[in-house]
Design an enzyme around this catalytic site. Structure first.
Site, PDB file in Angstrom:
ATOM      1  CG  PHE A 283       0.759   2.118  10.442  1.00  0.00           C
ATOM      2  CD1 PHE A 283       0.960   0.749  10.372  1.00  0.00           C
ATOM      3  CD2 PHE A 283      -0.524   2.573  10.737  1.00  0.00           C
ATOM      4  CE1 PHE A 283      -0.096  -0.155  10.579  1.00  0.00           C
ATOM      5  CE2 PHE A 283      -1.578   1.687  10.935  1.00  0.00           C
ATOM      6  CZ  PHE A 283      -1.372   0.327  10.860  1.00  0.00           C
ATOM      7  CB  SER A 284       2.707   5.947   6.082  1.00  0.00           C
ATOM      8  OG  SER A 284       2.262   4.991   5.161  1.00  0.00           O
TER       9      SER A 284
ATOM     10  CD1 TRP B 233      -2.934  -2.238   4.787  1.00  0.00           C
ATOM     11  CD2 TRP B 233      -3.842  -3.053   6.664  1.00  0.00           C
ATOM     12  NE1 TRP B 233      -2.519  -1.440   5.838  1.00  0.00           N
ATOM     13  CE2 TRP B 233      -3.063  -1.914   6.993  1.00  0.00           C
ATOM     14  CE3 TRP B 233      -4.498  -3.733   7.686  1.00  0.00           C
ATOM     15  CZ2 TRP B 233      -2.951  -1.445   8.297  1.00  0.00           C
ATOM     16  CZ3 TRP B 233      -4.370  -3.266   8.995  1.00  0.00           C
ATOM     17  CH2 TRP B 233      -3.607  -2.127   9.278  1.00  0.00           C
TER      18      TRP B 233
ATOM     19  CG  ASN C 288      -0.744  -0.302   2.465  1.00  0.00           C
ATOM     20  OD1 ASN C 288      -0.277  -1.365   2.806  1.00  0.00           O
ATOM     21  ND2 ASN C 288      -0.966   0.668   3.325  1.00  0.00           N
ATOM     22  CG  ASP C 289      -0.008   4.196   2.777  1.00  0.00           C
ATOM     23  OD1 ASP C 289      -0.934   3.532   2.292  1.00  0.00           O
ATOM     24  OD2 ASP C 289      -0.091   4.784   3.862  1.00  0.00           O
TER      25      ASP C 289
ATOM     26  CG  ASP D 150       0.102   8.375   7.831  1.00  0.00           C
ATOM     27  OD1 ASP D 150       0.633   7.341   8.276  1.00  0.00           O
ATOM     28  OD2 ASP D 150      -1.078   8.426   7.474  1.00  0.00           O
TER      29      ASP D 150
HETATM   30  N1  DQQ Z   1      -1.832   3.398   5.525  1.00  0.00           N
HETATM   31  C1  DQQ Z   1      -2.673   4.533   5.773  1.00  0.00           C
HETATM   32  C2  DQQ Z   1      -1.838   5.377   6.681  1.00  0.00           C
HETATM   33  C3  DQQ Z   1      -1.154   4.380   7.529  1.00  0.00           C
HETATM   34  C4  DQQ Z   1      -0.878   3.261   6.586  1.00  0.00           C
HETATM   35  C5  DQQ Z   1      -3.087   5.222   4.516  1.00  0.00           C
HETATM   36  C6  DQQ Z   1      -1.036   1.897   7.208  1.00  0.00           C
HETATM   37  O1  DQQ Z   1      -2.585   6.293   7.428  1.00  0.00           O
HETATM   38  O2  DQQ Z   1       0.043   4.888   8.112  1.00  0.00           O
HETATM   39  O3  DQQ Z   1      -3.376   4.335   3.472  1.00  0.00           O
HETATM   40  O4  DQQ Z   1      -0.732   0.889   6.262  1.00  0.00           O
END
Ligand code: DQQ
Length: 441
Positions: A63-64, A27, A2-3, A121
Site C-alpha cells: 500500500f501507499s 483495484w 490509484n494513489d 500511508d
Molecule cells: N489507497 C488508499 C490508501 C491505501 C491505498 C487511499 C491502497 O489508504 O494505502 O486511496 O491502494
C-alpha cells in the site's frame, strides 16, 4: 492506477510511483508501478518496482508510502497489509530494483489502546538529526488521527503520540495518505478523509514537535481528486500529484481497459492567512496548440454565449470575467448540440464559491451524476480568473488564488464538445478568453 507514491526528483528525473493492479483495470493485488519524466509532460512507463511477497508482511498488498533520501540512497517507507504495518525498502541507484528490509515490518501496528480503524500511508521528514513520520489512522469513537513516530535509522521507531486528532463529526473517522510539510511560514497537513473520500488540509504553526492548526479547508473541490502526495523538486517547488478516481462502474472500467489517472502536477503555495493554493506546473503550457483569443464579450442573463471557434474535448481555457452585478457566472463544457449532455461550472459572485454540476453530464445513468459545491477561499465580488483543463473525461478547474477542483465526466455522445459561458441575475463581461487546443506532441 490509484494513489501516487514515492514521488521524487532523482538525478534530474521526476519519478512517479503509484498504486497499481497489474491483473486488470480494477483495484486489487496492489503493486507499485513506476513512470519517469524529464519535463512533467512526457512520461515513460518503467517496470513494476514492488510486488506483494507471499511470505512477507506485505502479502496482502504494497500500500501507499513515500520516498526519502538516506545517505544518498533512496528508500521507500510504505504500508504492508494485512494487518496494516510499516515497511521499508531500499532502491538501487537507478531506482529500478528494490530490496525489502529483512526486519520488516519496522512498525508492527498502531498502539492497541487507540482502537484504530486503520494504520497506513506515510509522510516522512528529517528533524533534529532524526527521521520523523506521521501515519494515517484514527481513534475509535473520536476521529481521524495522524500518528507521530521518530527514528534514528528508519528501522527502530518510537511512538510520540498523535501529531493531530480530529473530531469525527467535522473531519471524519479515518485519515488516509497524510502529508505533512512546511510551506511559507507554516505547515500543512493534507489528508484524504474517510468515509467522505474528500481531500482536506489543516494549516498552522509547527514548533517543538507540536502542530497548532488554525485552518481546516477543502484542498480540492472536485469529487474525484483523492490521495494526493507532494514532493519538493530541484527548483524548490512544492509539487502535488493527485489520483483522479473513476466516476464509472467497475464493469465500465474493465471494459475500457484502464482505470484511474493522475491529475496534472500542481505547484502549491501558502497564502499569508494559511490557505493552500494550487496552479498547474508551467511546464504543461508547452502543450498549447491552436489558439483563439477574444476580449470584452458581453454575458447576458437571457442566453449562454457560444463561440463557434471555441469547442473541443482536449483543450485549455483561460478566462477572466468582470462579474458586474451578476449573482453567478460560469461555463459549460462537454455540451451536446441539443444540451442533452453538459457539465456546468458555476461561481457564486457573493462568496467566491464554486459548484461543479455533473447531473446532466452524461446520458449514461450508471456514471456519477452529482452536484459538488465548495468554497474556493476567493473574496466575493472580485473579478474571476479561471483556468480550465479538459482532457476527454478529465476536467480540472483552477480559480486564480483559490482552491481548485478536479473531476471526471463521461458524455456518451461523440458530438458533446460544445462550450458556453453564462451570467445569471445581471449582465457580466468576459473581459478575456483564450482557448488552446491541446497539442500532444
Ligand atoms: N489507497 C488508499 C490508501 C491505501 C491505498 C487511499 C491502497 O489508504 O494505502 O486511496 O491502494
Amino acid at each position: 492506477m490509484n494513489d501516487p507514491n514515492g514521488l521524487i526528483q532523482w538525478r534530474g528525473r521526476y519519478h512517479l510511483f503509484y498504486q497499481h493492479n497489474p491483473a486488470g483495470a480494477y483495484w486489487g493485488d496492489i503493486h507499485w508501478g513506476h513512470a519517469v519524466s524529464d519535463d512533467l509532460r512526457h512520461w515513460e512507463h518503467l517496470p513494476i518496482v514492488m510486488a506483494p511477497d507471499p511470505d512477507g508482511p506485505d502479502a496482502g498488498g504494497c500500500f501507499s508510502g513515500c520516498a526519502v533520501v538516506d545517505n544518498c540512497v533512496v528508500k521507500f517507507v510504505y504500508t504492508g497489509v494485512d494487518p496494516q504495518v510499516c515497511c521499508l525498502a531500499t532502491g538501487s541507484p537507478d531506482l529500478l530494483t528494490w530490496t525489502k528490509h529483512p526486519h520488516n515490518p519496522v512498525i508492527a501496528g498502531p498502539p492497541e489502546d487507540l482502537g484504530a480503524p486503520g494504520f497506513r500511508d506515510h509522510s516522512v521528514w528529517r528533524e533534529d538529526d532524526h527521521w520523523h513520520q506521521v501515519i494515517g489512522s484514527g481513534i475509535a469513537n473520536q476521529g481521524g488521527a495522524a500518528l507521530h513516530y521518530r527514528s534514528p535509522d528508519l528501522i527502530d521507531w518510537e511512538y510520540l503520540g498523535p501529531l493531530l486528532t480530529g473530531d469525527r463529526a467535522e473531519s471524519g473517522e479515518m485519515w488516509e495518505c497524510p502529508d505533512f510539510f512546511p510551506l511559507g511560514d507554516r505547515h500543512a497537513l493534507v489528508l484524504s478523509v474517510l468515509p467522505e473520500k474528500r481531500v482536506h488540509y489543516f494549516s498552522g504553526l509547527y514548533d517543538n514537535g507540536r502542530f497548532t492548526p488554525d485552518r481546516y479547508a477543502r484542498l480540492d473541490l472536485g469529487a474525484e481528486f483523492y490521495a494526493p502526495q507532494t514532493m519538493v523538486d530541484d527548483a524548490g517547488r512544492r509539487l502535488m500529484w493527485g489520483w483522479l478516481r473513476e466516476g464509472r462502474t467497475v464493469d465500465a472500467q474493465i471494459a475500457a481497459g484502464w482505470s484511474g489517472a493522475m491529475a496534472v502536477p500542481r505547484v502549491l503555495n501558502m497564502t499569508a492567512d494559511g490557505r493552500l493554493t494550487a496552479r498547474p506546473v508551467p511546464e504543461i503550457d508547452a502543450l498549447r496548440g491552436h489558439h483563439e483569443h477574444f476580449q470584452d464579450l458581453p454575458l447576458t442573463p437571457d442566453a449562454d454565449l457560444r463561440l463557434p471557434a471555441v469547442e473541443g474535448d482536449c483543450l485549455e481555457l483561460r478566462l477572466e470575467i468582470d462579474t458586474g452585478g451578476a449573482a453567478e457566472v460560469g461555463l459549460r463544457v462537454r455540451c451536446a448540440p441539443d444540451g442533452s449532455e453538459q457539465a456546468t461550472i458555476t461561481c457564486t459572485v457573493a462568496d467566491g464559491a464554486l459548484s461543479i454540476d455533473r447531473r446532466r453530464s452524461s446520458l449514461d445513468a450508471t456514471v456519477e451524476l452529482d452536484l459538488e459545491h465548495g468554497t474556493t477561499g476567493l473574496p466575493g465580488g472580485a473579478p474571476l480568473v479561471l483556468r480550465v483543463l479538459l482532457d476527454r473525461s478529465v476536467l480540472e478547474i483552477f480559480p486564480e488564488g483559490g482552491a481548485p477542483a478536479a473531476t471526471r465526466v463521461y458524455p456518451t455522445r461523440t458530438d458533446s464538445k460544445g462550450i458556453s459561458f453564462f451570467a445569471r441575475g445581471a449582465p457580466a463581461r468576459l473581459t478575456r478568453l483564450d482557448c488552446w487546443q491541446m497539442d500532444p506532441t
